[in-house]
Scaffold this motif. Structure first.
Motif, PDB file in Angstrom:
ATOM      1  N   ASP A 202       0.815  -1.223   0.000  1.00 24.91           N
ATOM      2  CA  ASP A 202       0.000   0.000   0.000  1.00 24.91           C
ATOM      3  C   ASP A 202       0.846   1.271   0.000  1.00 24.91           C
ATOM      4  OD1 ASP A 202      -2.221  -1.531  -0.005  1.00 24.91           O
ATOM      5  OD2 ASP A 202      -2.777  -1.170   2.087  1.00 24.91           O
ATOM      6  N   TYR A 203       1.981   1.248   0.711  1.00 26.04           N
ATOM      7  CA  TYR A 203       2.750   2.485   0.805  1.00 26.04           C
ATOM      8  C   TYR A 203       3.350   2.893  -0.538  1.00 26.04           C
ATOM      9  CZ  TYR A 203       6.459  -0.964   1.670  1.00 26.04           C
ATOM     10  OH  TYR A 203       7.305  -2.037   1.587  1.00 26.04           O
ATOM     11  N   ARG A 205       1.629   2.520  -3.382  1.00 28.18           N
ATOM     12  CA  ARG A 205       0.482   3.194  -3.990  1.00 28.18           C
ATOM     13  C   ARG A 205       0.381   4.620  -3.449  1.00 28.18           C
ATOM     14  NH1 ARG A 205      -5.140   0.895  -2.183  1.00 28.18           N
ATOM     15  NH2 ARG A 205      -4.339   1.919  -0.307  1.00 28.18           N
ATOM     16  N   THR A 206       0.623   4.778  -2.139  1.00 26.38           N
ATOM     17  CA  THR A 206       0.586   6.121  -1.555  1.00 26.38           C
ATOM     18  C   THR A 206       1.626   7.021  -2.220  1.00 26.38           C
ATOM     19  OG1 THR A 206      -0.036   5.158   0.574  1.00 26.38           O
ATOM     20  CG2 THR A 206       0.747   7.431   0.596  1.00 26.38           C
ATOM     21  N   LYS A 216      12.251   7.261  -8.092  1.00 25.92           N
ATOM     22  CA  LYS A 216      12.450   7.456  -6.652  1.00 25.92           C
ATOM     23  C   LYS A 216      11.618   6.442  -5.857  1.00 25.92           C
ATOM     24  CE  LYS A 216      12.709  11.107  -3.221  1.00 25.92           C
ATOM     25  NZ  LYS A 216      12.422  12.509  -2.898  1.00 25.92           N
ATOM     26  N   LYS A 220      14.021   4.322  -3.689  1.00 24.66           N
ATOM     27  CA  LYS A 220      14.002   4.764  -2.293  1.00 24.66           C
ATOM     28  C   LYS A 220      12.910   4.032  -1.516  1.00 24.66           C
ATOM     29  CE  LYS A 220      13.811   8.813   0.672  1.00 24.66           C
ATOM     30  NZ  LYS A 220      13.672  10.255   0.775  1.00 24.66           N
ATOM     31  N   TYR A 221      11.676   4.214  -1.919  1.00 19.75           N
ATOM     32  CA  TYR A 221      10.557   3.706  -1.122  1.00 19.75           C
ATOM     33  C   TYR A 221      10.473   2.183  -1.122  1.00 19.75           C
ATOM     34  CZ  TYR A 221       8.832   8.383  -0.410  1.00 19.75           C
ATOM     35  OH  TYR A 221       8.719   9.686  -0.005  1.00 19.75           O
ATOM     36  N   ALA A 222      10.693   1.556  -2.275  1.00 21.63           N
ATOM     37  CA  ALA A 222      10.565   0.091  -2.319  1.00 21.63           C
ATOM     38  C   ALA A 222      11.880  -0.574  -1.921  1.00 21.63           C
ATOM     39  CB  ALA A 222      10.134  -0.353  -3.713  1.00 21.63           C
ATOM     40  N   LYS A 224      14.460   0.182  -0.049  1.00 22.76           N
ATOM     41  CA  LYS A 224      14.897   0.137   1.357  1.00 22.76           C
ATOM     42  C   LYS A 224      14.151  -0.967   2.110  1.00 22.76           C
ATOM     43  CE  LYS A 224      16.102   2.830   5.382  1.00 22.76           C
ATOM     44  NZ  LYS A 224      15.788   3.962   6.236  1.00 22.76           N
ATOM     45  N   ASN A 225      12.888  -1.144   1.777  1.00 27.99           N
ATOM     46  CA  ASN A 225      12.130  -2.243   2.384  1.00 27.99           C
ATOM     47  C   ASN A 225      12.600  -3.595   1.862  1.00 27.99           C
ATOM     48  OD1 ASN A 225       9.672  -1.313   4.105  1.00 27.99           O
ATOM     49  ND2 ASN A 225       9.798   0.155   2.428  1.00 27.99           N
ATOM     50  N   LEU A 298      18.320  -0.336   8.530  1.00 37.58           N
ATOM     51  CA  LEU A 298      17.299  -0.391   7.488  1.00 37.58           C
ATOM     52  C   LEU A 298      15.893  -0.440   8.070  1.00 37.58           C
ATOM     53  CD1 LEU A 298      18.845  -2.931   4.956  1.00 37.58           C
ATOM     54  CD2 LEU A 298      18.435  -0.512   4.578  1.00 37.58           C
ATOM     55  N   PRO A 300      13.532   0.229  11.192  1.00 37.61           N
ATOM     56  CA  PRO A 300      13.381   0.833  12.519  1.00 37.61           C
ATOM     57  C   PRO A 300      12.623  -0.061  13.498  1.00 37.61           C
ATOM     58  CG  PRO A 300      11.952   1.884  10.907  1.00 37.61           C
ATOM     59  CD  PRO A 300      12.863   0.982  10.148  1.00 37.61           C
ATOM     60  N   ARG A 301      11.846  -1.015  12.977  1.00 38.00           N
ATOM     61  CA  ARG A 301      11.063  -1.867  13.873  1.00 38.00           C
ATOM     62  C   ARG A 301      11.953  -2.815  14.674  1.00 38.00           C
ATOM     63  NH1 ARG A 301       7.300  -3.347   8.943  1.00 38.00           N
ATOM     64  NH2 ARG A 301       9.361  -3.084   8.055  1.00 38.00           N
ATOM     65  N   ARG A 303      14.867  -1.927  16.095  1.00 39.71           N
ATOM     66  CA  ARG A 303      15.882  -1.205  16.888  1.00 39.71           C
ATOM     67  C   ARG A 303      15.713  -1.325  18.382  1.00 39.71           C
ATOM     68  NH1 ARG A 303      16.004   4.083  13.245  1.00 39.71           N
ATOM     69  NH2 ARG A 303      16.470   2.915  11.372  1.00 39.71           N
ATOM     70  N   LYS A 304      14.604  -1.865  18.798  1.00 40.91           N
ATOM     71  CA  LYS A 304      14.417  -2.025  20.248  1.00 40.91           C
ATOM     72  C   LYS A 304      15.513  -2.948  20.774  1.00 40.91           C
ATOM     73  CE  LYS A 304      10.422   0.147  20.427  1.00 40.91           C
ATOM     74  NZ  LYS A 304       9.348  -0.280  19.548  1.00 40.91           N
TER      75      LYS A 304
ATOM     76  N   PHE B  97      -6.169   6.903   2.042  1.00 41.58           N
ATOM     77  CA  PHE B  97      -6.625   5.533   1.790  1.00 41.58           C
ATOM     78  C   PHE B  97      -7.273   4.912   3.016  1.00 41.58           C
ATOM     79  CE2 PHE B  97      -3.232   6.383  -1.224  1.00 41.58           C
ATOM     80  CZ  PHE B  97      -3.838   6.006  -2.403  1.00 41.58           C
ATOM     81  N   THR B 102      -1.115   0.371   6.728  1.00 42.74           N
ATOM     82  CA  THR B 102      -0.160  -0.017   5.684  1.00 42.74           C
ATOM     83  C   THR B 102       0.104   1.074   4.650  1.00 42.74           C
ATOM     84  OG1 THR B 102      -2.010  -1.022   4.528  1.00 42.74           O
ATOM     85  CG2 THR B 102      -0.643  -2.489   5.844  1.00 42.74           C
ATOM     86  N   SER B 103      -0.601   2.198   4.758  1.00 40.97           N
ATOM     87  CA  SER B 103      -0.446   3.226   3.720  1.00 40.97           C
ATOM     88  C   SER B 103       0.811   4.064   3.877  1.00 40.97           C
ATOM     89  CB  SER B 103      -1.659   4.149   3.708  1.00 40.97           C
ATOM     90  OG  SER B 103      -2.800   3.422   3.362  1.00 40.97           O
ATOM     91  N   LEU B 104       1.423   4.013   5.063  1.00 36.72           N
ATOM     92  CA  LEU B 104       2.664   4.757   5.256  1.00 36.72           C
ATOM     93  C   LEU B 104       3.842   3.789   5.193  1.00 36.72           C
ATOM     94  CD1 LEU B 104       1.463   7.043   8.163  1.00 36.72           C
ATOM     95  CD2 LEU B 104       2.097   7.816   5.882  1.00 36.72           C
ATOM     96  N   ASN B 105       4.973   4.299   4.725  1.00 38.47           N
ATOM     97  CA  ASN B 105       6.156   3.453   4.561  1.00 38.47           C
ATOM     98  C   ASN B 105       6.800   3.153   5.920  1.00 38.47           C
ATOM     99  OD1 ASN B 105       8.658   2.333   3.712  1.00 38.47           O
ATOM    100  ND2 ASN B 105       8.422   3.396   1.762  1.00 38.47           N
ATOM    101  N   VAL B 107       9.705   2.145   6.854  1.00 37.96           N
ATOM    102  CA  VAL B 107      11.125   2.375   7.114  1.00 37.96           C
ATOM    103  C   VAL B 107      11.548   3.843   7.038  1.00 37.96           C
ATOM    104  CG1 VAL B 107      11.738   0.038   6.405  1.00 37.96           C
ATOM    105  CG2 VAL B 107      11.850   1.886   4.746  1.00 37.96           C
ATOM    106  N   PHE B 108      10.568   4.741   6.899  1.00 35.61           N
ATOM    107  CA  PHE B 108      10.896   6.167   6.955  1.00 35.61           C
ATOM    108  C   PHE B 108      10.050   6.834   8.035  1.00 35.61           C
ATOM    109  CE2 PHE B 108      11.856   4.943   2.572  1.00 35.61           C
ATOM    110  CZ  PHE B 108      13.175   5.376   2.495  1.00 35.61           C
ATOM    111  N   HIS B 154       5.109   2.594  12.827  1.00 41.83           N
ATOM    112  CA  HIS B 154       4.733   1.539  13.770  1.00 41.83           C
ATOM    113  C   HIS B 154       4.671   2.028  15.210  1.00 41.83           C
ATOM    114  CE1 HIS B 154       9.144   1.282  14.389  1.00 41.83           C
ATOM    115  NE2 HIS B 154       8.834   0.783  15.560  1.00 41.83           N
TER     116      HIS B 154
END
Ligand SMILES: Nc1ncnc2c1ncn2[C@@H]1O[C@H](COP(=O)(O)OP(=O)(O)OP(=O)(O)O)[C@@H](O)[C@H]1O
Ligand SMILES: [Mg+2]
Lengths: 305, 333
Positions: A202-203, A205-206, A216, A220-222, A224-225, A298, A300-301, A303-304, B97, B102-105, B107-108, B154
């Motif tokens: 979804d992100y 599409r955003t 980009k 960048k957006y795809a 990095k994930n 890469l 952030p989830r 990093r805890k 949306f 899920t609409s926000l990325n 990792v940023f 998140h």
């Protein structure tokens, strides 16, 4: 993030002890009394007893282990065959191995990620088909065969690159390619799958709905994930490169740790084997710790601490 | 001189080529939105609401046929180049949306994502873009925007993420915000807050909003006008009062009878007897005729009805509508 890094680094200490005990014990428990092996065929009982005392093999196990540890840190451990300090012998070879491993990792990750991204972006086109055909062939090519093929083409026919040895930049190209190409195939396949998954999120599409240019969005957006699982596999590939290096080093006459250990195996130089394996294993552990840290950069989830 | 509408969709037709056959998702969609107006777009699942708005932004990658006109300030978006569209998306028209999760990325940070859009469309340097990002987070009433701006998605709740999406939607001062079921995934109290924010933004910024929803309660709460879709057609439009009090299309009446209590969370609206038509082989004539209580054989199943007008604001597509007493004349548009 800071505490995460410190935790990962502290974890290296118990890992080091675990690995060193394992290296030490494996050789201790393999069949054949070490002293007998060292003394060689036709040695008398006294000869063997002498050797046991000289090498400290008569002492209790933990004393032997502690001497082994001390020897590593002081550089006192000597090769049974040459009598030279092992650290002195291994250092230049270690540099050689690391140079080779990193050159091939660079080839494998840049080529692999590039092909994977192209294949995903142009899914089901000829670009995708070509990249994936390369990946299939690359992943199933034996290292020594690829090495010989590259020597034939670039050293024998084209005469543009040396076929072996270690002189300057040119001589590392062929061995690095030999190791890097098959591994890039694996990276390419994983990058493609991971990139396709990211692009369908979804992100993405955003990002497109907000006018972010396609390039980009992809890089960048795809990406990095998509890189998160790829980085793990690149770390694991490093282990493959370290072990695959033995063959490559032999084919190209590249002086590295792999060959040093194999030679030691043939001459039953068990101290060299212990130290060689320990250094190789710790290198692998260090690389994977760096991968974990990169992972946290890469994602952030994670990093805890 | 004719007053220009902000957005006018004329005879929009969208087909998809699939393995099963041609999916006739949109057949004849007509819509208008004025400046500073909130239009609700309602209809059962699969009737083409999302396809309609995705076509406006030209975000459908696999449609085999797109025809008709999408006039934005008089300019046909369907005729623009991809490069020109990049300047419309995120700047003139923005989207919110359904899935805030899920609409926000992931990792940023929120700030990085807002600033990317702001820098792209507003020609601001980094520092100014950050200020703008914090400013829009304030506008959507997020507490402590200086702190939120450095958070990753998140670390925020669903409602907070949807506010971030709204902040992104208003960040470049758009003229039209399209919200595709912006509250469906949220619980009822958060839903009310989000709707309140949208209504407030319309009043404060004068932006127009097209809101897609399954929930007629939402429409009653914030919309000025309503468009009702059925199987690829907009079958009735009117002001909220016209639709809620004098709906003429049997389908609209059916929907209104089925309004669930407002405090209930509605996932899918599917209450009129019969099934949503297959879009590969849709019913002939009016696509609603197999389910219609006022069906006239030989008329309704022969040809699709044309667009008719009842008042300045009230239009419909039906051969046998519930007309108010005394009204006989029908004007074809
Ligand atoms: N990319 C596509 N390819 C093929 N068919 C599609 C595509 N997108 C949408 N459709 C079809 O078009 C029809 C309309 O879909 P759309 O998503 O617009 O419905 P919707 O009104 O938004 O429904 P919901 O309320 O469930 O969101 C559906 O039958 C759907 O299967
Ligand atoms: Mg939809």
């Amino acid at each position: 993030m800071r505490s995460f890094i410190i935790k990962r680094l502290l974890l290296l200490i118990p890992i080091f002890f675990g690995v060193s005990v394992l290296c030490f014990l494996i050789l201790y428990f393999i069949p054949g009394v070490p002293a007998k092996i060292i003394a060689g065929e036709g040695a008398t009982k006294e000869d063997i007893e002498n050797i046991r005392v000289v090498f400290g093999l008569d002492k209790p196990l933990y004393v032997q282990y502690l001497r082994f540890l001390r020897g590593i840190f002081t550089g006192e451990l000597r090769s049974i065959k040459s009598g030279e300090s092992i650290l002195k012998e291994i250092a230049p070879r270690y540099v050689g191995t690391i140079q080779l491993a990193f050159s091939s990792i660079i080839i494998s990750s840049t080529l692999g990620i590039l092909l994977g991204v192209l294949a995903a972006v142009y899914k089901n086109s000829w670009i995708d088909n070509l990249a994936m055909a390369f990946a299939l062939i690359g992943a199933s090519t034996p290292v020594f065969w690829l090495g010989l093929l590259l020597i034939l083409v670039f050293a024998v026919y084209l005469k543009v690159l040396p076929s072996g040895g270690r002189e300057g930049f040119k001589s590392i190209i062929l061995p690095a390619l030999t190791l890097g190409l098959p591994s890039s195939a694996i990276v390419a396949r994983l990058t493609r799958a991971s990139m396709l998954d990211a692009l369908s999120q979804d992100y993405i599409r955003t990002a497109l709905a907000y006018g972010i240019p396609k390039r980009k969005v992809i890089f960048k957006y795809a990406l990095k994930n998509a890189l998160i699982p790829v980085v793990t596999v690149i770390g694991l590939q490093f282990g493959f490169l370290l072990s695959g290096a033995v063959l490559t080093e032999s084919v190209f006459g590249w002086p590295g740790v792999g060959r040093y250990i194999v030679d030691a195996v043939f001459s039953r130089d068990y101290v060299v084997i212990e130290v060689g394996i320990l250094i190789t294993a710790m290198t692998f552990v260090l690389v994977n710790t760096s991968v974990d840290l990169l992972y946290a950069v890469l994602d952030p989830r994670l990093r805890k601490g | 001189m004719i007053k220009l509408k902000l957005l006018e969709i004329r005879n929009l037709k969208v087909y998809f080529n699939t393995e099963e056959g041609i999916v006739k998702a949109l057949e004849d969609v007509n819509l208008e939105i004025d400046k500073g107006e909130i239009l609700g777009l309602v209809g059962e699942t699969g009737c083409g609401k999302s396809v309609t708005v995705l076509t406006v932004l030209r975000l459908l990658s696999n449609a085999s046929t797109i025809s008709g006109q999408v006039l934005f300030e008089g300019q046909d978006l369907l005729k623009l180049s991809e490069k020109e569209m990049l300047k419309i998306r995120g700047k003139e028209i923005t989207m919110i949306f359904q899935e805030p999760m899920t609409s926000l990325n992931p990792v940023f940070t929120v700030g990085q994502q807002l600033m990317d859009v702001i820098q792209l469309h507003m020609n601001l340097d980094k520092k100014r873009a950050l200020e703008r990002a914090i400013e829009v987070l304030k506008l959507v009433k997020l507490p402590d925007p200086d702190y939120i701006v450095n958070k990753y998605p998140h670390e925020l709740s669903g409602g907070m993420r949807q506010r971030v999406m709204i902040a992104m939607a208003i960040s470049c001062e758009p003229k039209l915000i399209i919200a595709d079921e912006p509250t469906t995934a949220l619980d009822v109290t958060i839903q009310a807050q989000i709707l309140g924010i949208l209504k407030h933004l319309k009043e404060q910024l004068g932006v127009s909003i097209l809101i897609i929803t399954h929930n007629l309660g939402v429409v009653a709460q914030i919309c000025d006008r309503v468009a009702v879709m059925y199987s690829g057609y907009v079958i009735e439009t009117g002001t909220v009062a016209e639709i809620f009090q004098h709906a003429v299309h049997p389908y609209t009446r059916g929907l209104l009878k089925a309004i669930p209590p407002i405090e209930e969370k509605v996932e899918r609206l599917n209450v009129i007897p019969g099934n949503v038509p297959n879009l590969i082989t849709p019913p002939s004539g009016c696509r609603f005729h197999p389910r219609c209580e006022r069906y006239k054989d030989g008329v309704c199943n022969a040809q699709a009805p044309s667009l008719r007008q009842l008042t300045e604001t009230h239009t419909y597509m039906c051969y046998n509508p519930y007309l108010p007493e005394g009204v006989v004349e029908e004007v074809n548009v």
